[in-house]
Enzyme design. Sequence first.
Site: not given
Ligand code: NAD
Ligand code: WQD
Length: 335
Positions: A123, A148, A152
Site C-alpha cells: 500500500s 495496518y 504492510k
Molecule cells: P478484502 O477484504 O476485500 O479482501 C481481502 C480478502 O482476504 C478477504 O476476502 C478476506 O476474507 C481474506 N482474508 C483475510 N485474512 C485472511 C486469512 N488469514 N486467510 C485467508 N484469507 C484471508 O480487501 P481488498 O480491498 O481486496 O484488499 C486486498 C489486499 O490489498 C489486502 O492485502 C489489502 O491490505 C491490500 N490493499 C488494499 C487497498 C484498498 O484500498 N482496498 C489498498 C492498498 C492495499
Molecule cells: C479518501 C479521502 C478521506 C470517507 C485508505 C487507507 C489506505 C488504503 C486505501 C489500504 C480521504 C475522505 C472518506 C468519508 C471522506 N487502503 N473521506 N468521507 O484514507 O486515502 O486510504 O484506503 O491499504 O491505506 O488509509 O482512503 O477512501 O478512506 O479516503 O471525506 O466518509 O476521502 O478523508 O481524504 P484513504 P479513503
Amino acid sequence: MILLTGGTGYIGSHIAVELLEAGYDVILLDNLCNSQRSVVTRIEQITQRSVHFHEGDICDYKGLSAFFARYDIDAVIHCAGLKAVGESISKPLEYYDNNVSGTLCLLKAMRQAGVMQLVFSSSATVYGEEAAIPYIEHMPRGRTTSPYGTSKAMIEKLLEDASASDSRWAISILRYFNPVGAHPSGFIGEAPQGIPNNLMPYISQVAAGQRAELAIFGDDYPTPDGTCVRDYLHVVDLAKGHLKALQYLSTGVDHFNLGTGQGVSVREMVATFERATGVTVPYRFAPRRSGDLPAFWASAEKARKELGWQAEKSVHDMVVDTWRWQQWANRDPER
Ligand code: NAD
Ligand code: WQD
C-alpha cells in the site's frame, strides 16, 4: 497454476477475472472473513470458466503445507489480509497476527514447497507521513500512521530480508494507491460490511439512499479546494497490473507503485459522481479524520517503463462502474 490468496475479496476477485481471461489456471484461497463464497460463481459467470476455490487460512501452516502438496502451484499472488485502518488501531495484535504472521506462514509453506514466486499487495501508506509527493519507489519507507500501515511496512521488510537470504525468491511488491470502481459487468465489486470506511463506497451508498449524507472530512486542507487529494485508480486497471508484475517476475525483490499519477480531491470525486450518474449526493463538511494526509499521489513512471503498465480508465469510468455495481448489489442481498 496461480494461487491467489484473498481471492474472493474486492481486489482478489478482479485479479482472478483478469488471470482467467488471460488463460491462467487459478486457485483462490480465502477464509471468507471479509468476503462471500458466492463471489466464486460470479467470477465464473464473467469469465465462463470454472474456478477452483479452497477455503483456508494463511495462518494455518499445516493446512497450507497440505495445500501446496496437493496442487502444482507456480506462483502466488498474495492479497489476503485485514485492511480497515481504524479497526487496526483498536485491534493491533489481530492485525499483526493476521497480516504479518499470516504472511510469514505463507512464505514458509511456499519455501518448503519450492514455490518462490510472489506478488504482494502492499500500500502507498508505507511511504509514511512525511514523504514528498509524488511518491517514488526509491524513497524510504516512512512513519506509518496505523498498525495496518505498519503491518504492510513490516511485510515489505521481511520480503526484502527473505530475498536477500535466498536468491531463489522472485518477489514483486505492489504499492496500491486508492483502488475504486468495480467490474464493468456489475457482477463483482467492493461490498463493505457495515458502515463504509472509504470514500467511494460511502458516496455510492448515499446516492442509493442507504445513508443520509456524506461527511467530507475537512475542508481546510492546503489543497486547491480544501479537501484531501488522492490517487484513485480503477480496480480493473489495478488487477491488470498484477498480470504484468507476474509476467515480469525475476529473482530478487522489486517495488512498484500502482496508481494513475493524478490527484483528485474529495469534492471533485463527489462532483464527478453526480455528473456521471445524475444522482445528487448530499454532503456536509465535518472535522478532519485523524491520520489523513492532505494530498498524495503516485509517480507511475516505474510501472510504465518496467512493467509496461499504466492505468487506462478515467475517474468517470470509476464512478459509473461503482454505481452499476451498487445498483446490482442492492438487488442481491447475497452479494
Ligand atoms: P478484502 O477484504 O476485500 O479482501 C481481502 C480478502 O482476504 C478477504 O476476502 C478476506 O476474507 C481474506 N482474508 C483475510 N485474512 C485472511 C486469512 N488469514 N486467510 C485467508 N484469507 C484471508 O480487501 P481488498 O480491498 O481486496 O484488499 C486486498 C489486499 O490489498 C489486502 O492485502 C489489502 O491490505 C491490500 N490493499 C488494499 C487497498 C484498498 O484500498 N482496498 C489498498 C492498498 C492495499
Ligand atoms: C479518501 C479521502 C478521506 C470517507 C485508505 C487507507 C489506505 C488504503 C486505501 C489500504 C480521504 C475522505 C472518506 C468519508 C471522506 N487502503 N473521506 N468521507 O484514507 O486515502 O486510504 O484506503 O491499504 O491505506 O488509509 O482512503 O477512501 O478512506 O479516503 O471525506 O466518509 O476521502 O478523508 O481524504 P484513504 P479513503
